[in-house]
Design an enzyme around this catalytic site. Structure first.
Site, PDB file in Angstrom:
ATOM      1  N   GLU A  43       0.227   9.055   3.271  1.00  0.00           N
ATOM      2  CA  GLU A  43      -1.103   9.508   3.673  1.00  0.00           C
ATOM      3  C   GLU A  43      -1.081   9.542   5.195  1.00  0.00           C
ATOM      4  O   GLU A  43      -0.912   8.501   5.850  1.00  0.00           O
ATOM      5  CB  GLU A  43      -2.198   8.570   3.160  1.00  0.00           C
ATOM      6  CG  GLU A  43      -3.573   9.071   3.592  1.00  0.00           C
ATOM      7  CD  GLU A  43      -4.719   8.304   2.944  1.00  0.00           C
ATOM      8  OE1 GLU A  43      -4.580   7.863   1.778  1.00  0.00           O
ATOM      9  OE2 GLU A  43      -5.746   8.135   3.617  1.00  0.00           O
ATOM     10  N   ARG A  75      -9.763  -5.568   0.285  1.00  0.00           N
ATOM     11  CA  ARG A  75      -9.167  -6.178   1.470  1.00  0.00           C
ATOM     12  C   ARG A  75      -8.877  -7.645   1.227  1.00  0.00           C
ATOM     13  O   ARG A  75      -9.515  -8.298   0.407  1.00  0.00           O
ATOM     14  CB  ARG A  75     -10.112  -6.033   2.672  1.00  0.00           C
ATOM     15  CG  ARG A  75     -10.298  -4.588   3.130  1.00  0.00           C
ATOM     16  CD  ARG A  75     -11.182  -4.546   4.359  1.00  0.00           C
ATOM     17  NE  ARG A  75     -10.520  -5.162   5.478  1.00  0.00           N
ATOM     18  CZ  ARG A  75      -9.981  -4.485   6.501  1.00  0.00           C
ATOM     19  NH1 ARG A  75     -10.063  -3.173   6.550  1.00  0.00           N
ATOM     20  NH2 ARG A  75      -9.384  -5.113   7.477  1.00  0.00           N
ATOM     21  N   ASN A  91     -13.461   7.547  -1.184  1.00  0.00           N
ATOM     22  CA  ASN A  91     -13.325   6.116  -0.913  1.00  0.00           C
ATOM     23  C   ASN A  91     -14.728   5.480  -0.974  1.00  0.00           C
ATOM     24  O   ASN A  91     -15.593   5.821  -0.160  1.00  0.00           O
ATOM     25  CB  ASN A  91     -12.698   5.961   0.479  1.00  0.00           C
ATOM     26  CG  ASN A  91     -12.448   4.529   0.823  1.00  0.00           C
ATOM     27  OD1 ASN A  91     -13.295   3.690   0.549  1.00  0.00           O
ATOM     28  ND2 ASN A  91     -11.322   4.243   1.422  1.00  0.00           N
ATOM     29  N   HIS A 150     -10.395   0.031  -1.492  1.00  0.00           N
ATOM     30  CA  HIS A 150      -9.602  -0.882  -0.664  1.00  0.00           C
ATOM     31  C   HIS A 150     -10.105  -2.296  -0.904  1.00  0.00           C
ATOM     32  O   HIS A 150     -11.185  -2.658  -0.439  1.00  0.00           O
ATOM     33  CB  HIS A 150      -9.761  -0.490   0.813  1.00  0.00           C
ATOM     34  CG  HIS A 150      -8.847  -1.223   1.743  1.00  0.00           C
ATOM     35  ND1 HIS A 150      -8.790  -0.952   3.084  1.00  0.00           N
ATOM     36  CD2 HIS A 150      -7.955  -2.215   1.527  1.00  0.00           C
ATOM     37  CE1 HIS A 150      -7.897  -1.733   3.655  1.00  0.00           C
ATOM     38  NE2 HIS A 150      -7.381  -2.536   2.730  1.00  0.00           N
ATOM     39  N   ARG A 176     -14.127  -8.296   2.216  1.00  0.00           N
ATOM     40  CA  ARG A 176     -15.388  -8.064   2.939  1.00  0.00           C
ATOM     41  C   ARG A 176     -16.278  -7.026   2.256  1.00  0.00           C
ATOM     42  O   ARG A 176     -17.462  -6.983   2.499  1.00  0.00           O
ATOM     43  CB  ARG A 176     -15.130  -7.661   4.380  1.00  0.00           C
ATOM     44  CG  ARG A 176     -14.664  -6.240   4.551  1.00  0.00           C
ATOM     45  CD  ARG A 176     -14.674  -5.853   5.991  1.00  0.00           C
ATOM     46  NE  ARG A 176     -13.682  -6.590   6.745  1.00  0.00           N
ATOM     47  CZ  ARG A 176     -13.033  -6.070   7.798  1.00  0.00           C
ATOM     48  NH1 ARG A 176     -13.298  -4.849   8.203  1.00  0.00           N
ATOM     49  NH2 ARG A 176     -12.144  -6.757   8.442  1.00  0.00           N
ATOM     50  N   THR A 178      -9.483   0.363   8.816  1.00  0.00           N
ATOM     51  CA  THR A 178      -8.036   0.401   9.028  1.00  0.00           C
ATOM     52  C   THR A 178      -7.714   1.164  10.311  1.00  0.00           C
ATOM     53  O   THR A 178      -8.022   2.340  10.436  1.00  0.00           O
ATOM     54  CB  THR A 178      -7.348   1.093   7.834  1.00  0.00           C
ATOM     55  OG1 THR A 178      -7.912   0.572   6.638  1.00  0.00           O
ATOM     56  CG2 THR A 178      -5.867   0.849   7.846  1.00  0.00           C
ATOM     57  N   HIS A 222     -17.640   1.666   1.142  1.00  0.00           N
ATOM     58  CA  HIS A 222     -18.858   1.407   1.911  1.00  0.00           C
ATOM     59  C   HIS A 222     -20.097   1.245   1.034  1.00  0.00           C
ATOM     60  O   HIS A 222     -21.133   0.771   1.514  1.00  0.00           O
ATOM     61  CB  HIS A 222     -19.049   2.457   2.997  1.00  0.00           C
ATOM     62  CG  HIS A 222     -17.978   2.333   4.042  1.00  0.00           C
ATOM     63  ND1 HIS A 222     -17.689   1.133   4.655  1.00  0.00           N
ATOM     64  CD2 HIS A 222     -17.086   3.226   4.526  1.00  0.00           C
ATOM     65  CE1 HIS A 222     -16.685   1.301   5.490  1.00  0.00           C
ATOM     66  NE2 HIS A 222     -16.299   2.559   5.427  1.00  0.00           N
ATOM     67  N   HIS A 225      -8.818   9.390   6.864  1.00  0.00           N
ATOM     68  CA  HIS A 225      -9.441   8.558   7.899  1.00  0.00           C
ATOM     69  C   HIS A 225     -10.169   9.428   8.923  1.00  0.00           C
ATOM     70  O   HIS A 225      -9.564  10.205   9.639  1.00  0.00           O
ATOM     71  CB  HIS A 225      -8.453   7.642   8.623  1.00  0.00           C
ATOM     72  CG  HIS A 225      -9.150   6.465   9.241  1.00  0.00           C
ATOM     73  ND1 HIS A 225      -9.280   5.247   8.600  1.00  0.00           N
ATOM     74  CD2 HIS A 225      -9.813   6.358  10.398  1.00  0.00           C
ATOM     75  CE1 HIS A 225      -9.974   4.436   9.366  1.00  0.00           C
ATOM     76  NE2 HIS A 225     -10.318   5.078  10.458  1.00  0.00           N
ATOM     77  N   GLU A 257      -5.989   1.000  -2.191  1.00  0.00           N
ATOM     78  CA  GLU A 257      -5.425   0.747  -0.861  1.00  0.00           C
ATOM     79  C   GLU A 257      -5.265  -0.753  -0.712  1.00  0.00           C
ATOM     80  O   GLU A 257      -6.175  -1.508  -1.061  1.00  0.00           O
ATOM     81  CB  GLU A 257      -6.391   1.216   0.228  1.00  0.00           C
ATOM     82  CG  GLU A 257      -6.527   2.699   0.327  1.00  0.00           C
ATOM     83  CD  GLU A 257      -7.576   3.082   1.377  1.00  0.00           C
ATOM     84  OE1 GLU A 257      -8.150   2.191   2.030  1.00  0.00           O
ATOM     85  OE2 GLU A 257      -7.818   4.273   1.509  1.00  0.00           O
TER      86      GLU A 257
HETATM   87  N1  PXP Z   1      -7.474   6.404   3.933  1.00  0.00           N
HETATM   88  C1  PXP Z   1      -7.205   5.125   4.298  1.00  0.00           C
HETATM   89  C2  PXP Z   1      -5.819   4.625   4.101  1.00  0.00           C
HETATM   90  C3  PXP Z   1      -8.212   4.289   4.814  1.00  0.00           C
HETATM   91  O1  PXP Z   1      -7.929   3.025   5.150  1.00  0.00           O
HETATM   92  C4  PXP Z   1      -9.514   4.800   4.928  1.00  0.00           C
HETATM   93  C5  PXP Z   1     -10.601   3.919   5.462  1.00  0.00           C
HETATM   94  O2  PXP Z   1     -10.879   2.903   4.586  1.00  0.00           O
HETATM   95  C6  PXP Z   1      -9.764   6.111   4.524  1.00  0.00           C
HETATM   96  C7  PXP Z   1      -8.721   6.905   4.051  1.00  0.00           C
HETATM   97  C8  PXP Z   1     -11.132   6.711   4.585  1.00  0.00           C
HETATM   98  O3  PXP Z   1     -11.532   6.808   5.900  1.00  0.00           O
HETATM   99  P1  PXP Z   1     -13.041   7.228   6.212  1.00  0.00           P
HETATM  100  O4  PXP Z   1     -13.922   6.188   5.628  1.00  0.00           O
HETATM  101  O5  PXP Z   1     -13.071   7.283   7.701  1.00  0.00           O
HETATM  102  O6  PXP Z   1     -13.239   8.578   5.569  1.00  0.00           O
END
Ligand code: PXP
Length: 251
Positions: free
Chosen positions: A158, A52, A7, A50, A56, A108, A10, A199, A77
């Site tokens: 998921e 959003r 993901n 994602h 953001r 999330t 960030h 997550h 996402e």
């Molecule tokens: N899966 C989903 C559905 C999420 O919303 C997120 C966070 O954006 C992640 C996975 C990844 O989580 P993390 O950044 O804590 O690894």
């Protein structure tokens, strides 16, 4: 083989911290598209993004640029809004993972409430499936939610591992959360649903995650992007992949 979805949100979070009002500045950095390439070089099996509702971090143009250039599957996402459904239909990612979205949250928090939003989730799932997109539901390890996911016809779930990630290693709370995740994975698998998880998974707690059965893919963001500050994104991704190598996918 247990797959790794990275993901990259960030990376965009960092860019937005400086260039929110001037994304086309000649100085703009870092690039989510370059980040996607670097994680793929480290062994990422898919890229998760994602977009959003409040935009953001990742922007629709980031998602378009990455979708049109990378060779691995894209997992978008998104929350359940008509605007985002239209965007998904335009982008045509391989997968969409439906997530709850609250503007105030930092990330999330909690899985989808499948009971309250059953009709909206079902309708969105059908719309996306009719366009050839595989739909995953981001849900807590709750057996009722998994049965509803099957009623909806979701191809994948998921499992939200955030509550697990907030427990202390070797604690009773950790054992209890693993048991809930285990039961949820077994039920989903018995209903023919592909099981992903994500997550809060990091280089330390992944050892416990790998004790769960029937996992297809882990979606990991924050810990890999954080580790990349020390070793770079390609190495950070490769380190996570190496930890996942021992996992035996059960049928
Ligand atoms: N899966 C989903 C559905 C999420 O919303 C997120 C966070 O954006 C992640 C996975 C990844 O989580 P993390 O950044 O804590 O690894």
């Amino acid at each position: 083989m247990l797959k790794l979805g990275v993901n990259i949100d960030h990376v965009a979070t960092l860019r937005e911290a400086r260039y929110r009002d001037d994304r086309y500045s000649i100085n703009v950095e870092p690039s989510p598209k370059t980040a996607a390439d670097l994680t793929i070089a480290g062994g990422a099996d898919s890229i998760t993004m994602h977009v959003r509702e409040d935009l953001r971090h990742l922007q629709p143009e980031d998602a378009r640029a990455i979708k049109s250039s990378v060779s691995v599957p894209i997992n978008l996402e998104m929350g359940l809004t008509q605007e985002l459904i239209d965007f998904a239909l335009e982008l045509s990612p391989d997968d969409v993972c439906l997530v709850p979205e609250h503007r105030q949250e930092v990330t999330t928090e909690g899985g989808l409430n499948v009971t309250t939003n059953f009709a909206a989730i079902k309708s969105c799932t059908k719309t996306l499936q009719n366009a050839g997109i595989l739909v995953s539901l981001f849900i807590d390890p709750d057996l009722k939610a998994i049965e509803l996911a099957a009623d909806i016809g979701a191809a994948k779930i998921e499992l939200h591992t955030g509550q697990f990630a907030n427990t202390e290693p070797d604690s009773q709370a950790r054992a209890d959360s693993l048991e809930r995740l285990d039961e949820a994975a077994c039920l989903a698998h018995s209903l023919g649903i592909i099981v992903n998880a994500g997550h809060g998974i990091n280089y330390h707690n992944i050892e416990d995650i790998l004790t769960l059965p029937h996992l297809n893919e882990l979606n990991i963001g924050h810990s890999i992007i954080s580790r990349s500050i020390a070793v770079g994104l390609t190495a950070a991704t490769a380190e996570m992949k190496a930890l996942m190598e021992s996992y035996t996918v059960t049928s």
